[in-house]
Motif scaffolding. Sequence first.
Motif, PDB file in Angstrom:
ATOM      1  N   TYR A  10     -13.439  -0.022   3.606  1.00  9.27           N
ATOM      2  CA  TYR A  10     -12.114   0.276   4.164  1.00  9.27           C
ATOM      3  C   TYR A  10     -12.223   1.340   5.259  1.00  9.27           C
ATOM      4  O   TYR A  10     -11.544   1.255   6.286  1.00  9.27           O
ATOM      5  CB  TYR A  10     -11.138   0.753   3.074  1.00  9.27           C
ATOM      6  N   SER A  19       0.870  -1.180   0.000  1.00 12.07           N
ATOM      7  CA  SER A  19       0.000   0.000   0.000  1.00 12.07           C
ATOM      8  C   SER A  19       0.901   1.222   0.000  1.00 12.07           C
ATOM      9  O   SER A  19       1.854   1.286   0.774  1.00 12.07           O
ATOM     10  CB  SER A  19      -0.873   0.016   1.248  1.00 12.07           C
ATOM     11  N   ARG A  33     -10.481  -0.450  13.707  1.00 11.52           N
ATOM     12  CA  ARG A  33      -9.121  -0.792  14.183  1.00 11.52           C
ATOM     13  C   ARG A  33      -8.587   0.306  15.095  1.00 11.52           C
ATOM     14  O   ARG A  33      -8.047   0.045  16.152  1.00 11.52           O
ATOM     15  CB  ARG A  33      -8.157  -0.919  12.997  1.00 11.52           C
TER      16      ARG A  33
HETATM   17  C1  HEM Z   1     -15.067  -5.828  -2.541  1.00 13.73           C
HETATM   18  C2  HEM Z   1     -13.753  -5.922  -2.597  1.00 13.73           C
HETATM   19  C3  HEM Z   1     -12.843  -5.817  -1.414  1.00 13.73           C
HETATM   20  C4  HEM Z   1     -13.134  -5.820  -0.066  1.00 13.73           C
HETATM   21  C5  HEM Z   1     -14.502  -5.958   0.591  1.00 13.73           C
HETATM   22  C6  HEM Z   1     -11.888  -5.671   0.646  1.00 13.73           C
HETATM   23  C7  HEM Z   1     -11.747  -5.602   2.017  1.00 13.73           C
HETATM   24  C8  HEM Z   1     -10.623  -5.179   2.688  1.00 13.73           C
HETATM   25  C9  HEM Z   1     -10.564  -4.770   4.071  1.00 13.73           C
HETATM   26  C10 HEM Z   1     -11.751  -4.736   5.043  1.00 13.73           C
HETATM   27  C11 HEM Z   1      -9.295  -4.406   4.339  1.00 13.73           C
HETATM   28  C12 HEM Z   1      -8.739  -3.856   5.678  1.00 13.73           C
HETATM   29  C13 HEM Z   1      -8.815  -2.319   5.633  1.00 13.73           C
HETATM   30  C14 HEM Z   1      -8.328  -1.676   6.917  1.00 13.73           C
HETATM   31  O1  HEM Z   1      -8.452  -2.261   7.989  1.00 13.73           O
HETATM   32  O2  HEM Z   1      -7.805  -0.531   6.838  1.00 13.73           O
HETATM   33  C15 HEM Z   1      -8.534  -4.586   3.132  1.00 13.73           C
HETATM   34  C16 HEM Z   1      -7.196  -4.308   3.009  1.00 13.73           C
HETATM   35  C17 HEM Z   1      -6.467  -4.496   1.850  1.00 13.73           C
HETATM   36  N1  HEM Z   1      -6.970  -4.948   0.628  1.00 13.73           N
HETATM   37 FE1  HEM Z   1      -8.895  -5.264   0.178  1.00 13.73          FE
HETATM   38  N2  HEM Z   1     -10.865  -5.611  -0.262  1.00 13.73           N
HETATM   39  C18 HEM Z   1     -11.411  -5.696  -1.523  1.00 13.73           C
HETATM   40  C19 HEM Z   1     -10.726  -5.659  -2.699  1.00 13.73           C
HETATM   41  C20 HEM Z   1      -9.367  -5.579  -2.824  1.00 13.73           C
HETATM   42  C21 HEM Z   1      -8.657  -5.534  -4.060  1.00 13.73           C
HETATM   43  C22 HEM Z   1      -9.295  -5.535  -5.457  1.00 13.73           C
HETATM   44  C23 HEM Z   1      -7.347  -5.465  -3.767  1.00 13.73           C
HETATM   45  C24 HEM Z   1      -6.275  -5.417  -4.805  1.00 13.73           C
HETATM   46  C25 HEM Z   1      -5.127  -4.821  -4.714  1.00 13.73           C
HETATM   47  C26 HEM Z   1      -7.209  -5.439  -2.323  1.00 13.73           C
HETATM   48  C27 HEM Z   1      -6.016  -5.359  -1.590  1.00 13.73           C
HETATM   49  C28 HEM Z   1      -5.928  -5.004  -0.263  1.00 13.73           C
HETATM   50  C29 HEM Z   1      -4.710  -4.594   0.404  1.00 13.73           C
HETATM   51  C30 HEM Z   1      -3.297  -4.523  -0.195  1.00 13.73           C
HETATM   52  C31 HEM Z   1      -5.066  -4.257   1.718  1.00 13.73           C
HETATM   53  C32 HEM Z   1      -4.149  -3.696   2.825  1.00 13.73           C
HETATM   54  C33 HEM Z   1      -4.370  -2.175   2.881  1.00 13.73           C
HETATM   55  C34 HEM Z   1      -3.536  -1.523   3.970  1.00 13.73           C
HETATM   56  O3  HEM Z   1      -2.289  -1.642   3.909  1.00 13.73           O
HETATM   57  O4  HEM Z   1      -4.108  -0.877   4.863  1.00 13.73           O
HETATM   58  N3  HEM Z   1      -8.453  -5.516  -1.781  1.00 13.73           N
HETATM   59  N4  HEM Z   1      -9.361  -5.068   2.149  1.00 13.73           N
END
Ligand code: HEM
Length: 315
Positions: free
Chosen positions: A303, A91, A310
């Motif tokens: 998000y 990220s 959190r």
């Molecule tokens: C409907 C689709 C999606 C849902 C419901 C979802 C859900 C989530 C949730 C709930 C988190 C934690 C956020 C937090 O606590 O700040 C997260 C983190 C993350 N998601 Fe997704 N996600 C989805 C799609 C994707 C896609 C398409 C990617 C492609 C790159 C992705 C990559 C990541 C990454 C890298 C993180 C970590 C972000 C960070 O460093 O804070 N997600 N996701």
Amino acid sequence: MQNEMSIDQLVAEMNPCIAAVTTAETENNSVPRFNQLKTVAYVNAEFRVHDDIPEALKQSIFSQSVTYPAKLRFANATQKDDSAKDIRGLSMQLSQVDGEVLWGEAGLQDFILNSYPALFVATPEDFLEFIRARQQGKFKMLLFFTTHFKALCTVIKSRKHCLSPLDIQYWSTVPFRLGESGNQVVKYSLIPCSEYKTKQAVDAGENQLRAAIKAHLQQGSACFHFAVQLQTDPDTMPIEDAAVIWDEAVSPFIPVATITIENQDFDNPESLAIGERSRFNPWQCLAAHAPLGRMNAVRREVYAHAAALRNKMKE
Ligand code: HEM
């Protein structure tokens, strides 16, 4: 064929399930992320826009050769032990960006990427089904994957051993607008370009990836090219199917910026705690880089809700 749900409905169903999963995994009053739960490293970097990029791509933050400060969070999707197979996350948050953001804090521009070019599910309805299964436990998860065979294949292909998060490629997997007009649709990738490569696992137990980053930076800076891939055919490069890889032979990634990470002290409890508390959102961006498609639409509130939970628990 599933019935399409509204974005509000999807968000309303996902949020309580995600909150139930993450609060159940709370340790030391710390709620983990639902995905990419282990902060491997949280580092400072710089993001330098190239001056020789094709005219059509010179849009918004890529319109001038400027350098933005950046923060990068490297993560493991599900594993606390770095030596295990996993999907890795990257990220990135740029700061000092001019213009209004679609969500969040002015001046910031986020990019969220995974170490595999496609998501394991095609639609947010399938993602919701997966989240429900995860909440209901191991048997339901097994059932989900036996009834979603393509998702199972993608998960198997995308979970890999890794010697260093600085040596692998990352993809946005879902598309974004490029430019104010909305005609150009792109995916993003970070492509490693360091001279130094980690050749064997650094012996540091469950934190071997953190140790590999540290060892690399002590040898010299790390480098990634930030590249964009243009959608050239809406049929084979769909916006609404996150499980489809856009063919790089048809439309190659074009580098538009270079990210440099210099040696720094990041392997300490304070820096890691800041990385844990950090929050990213694909909607924390300028309109010229707006997230596209229903999968991205859902992520805005999901998000925001997950990060608020959190950080509330840590107060
Ligand atoms: C409907 C689709 C999606 C849902 C419901 C979802 C859900 C989530 C949730 C709930 C988190 C934690 C956020 C937090 O606590 O700040 C997260 C983190 C993350 N998601 Fe997704 N996600 C989805 C799609 C994707 C896609 C398409 C990617 C492609 C790159 C992705 C990559 C990541 C990454 C890298 C993180 C970590 C972000 C960070 O460093 O804070 N997600 N996701």
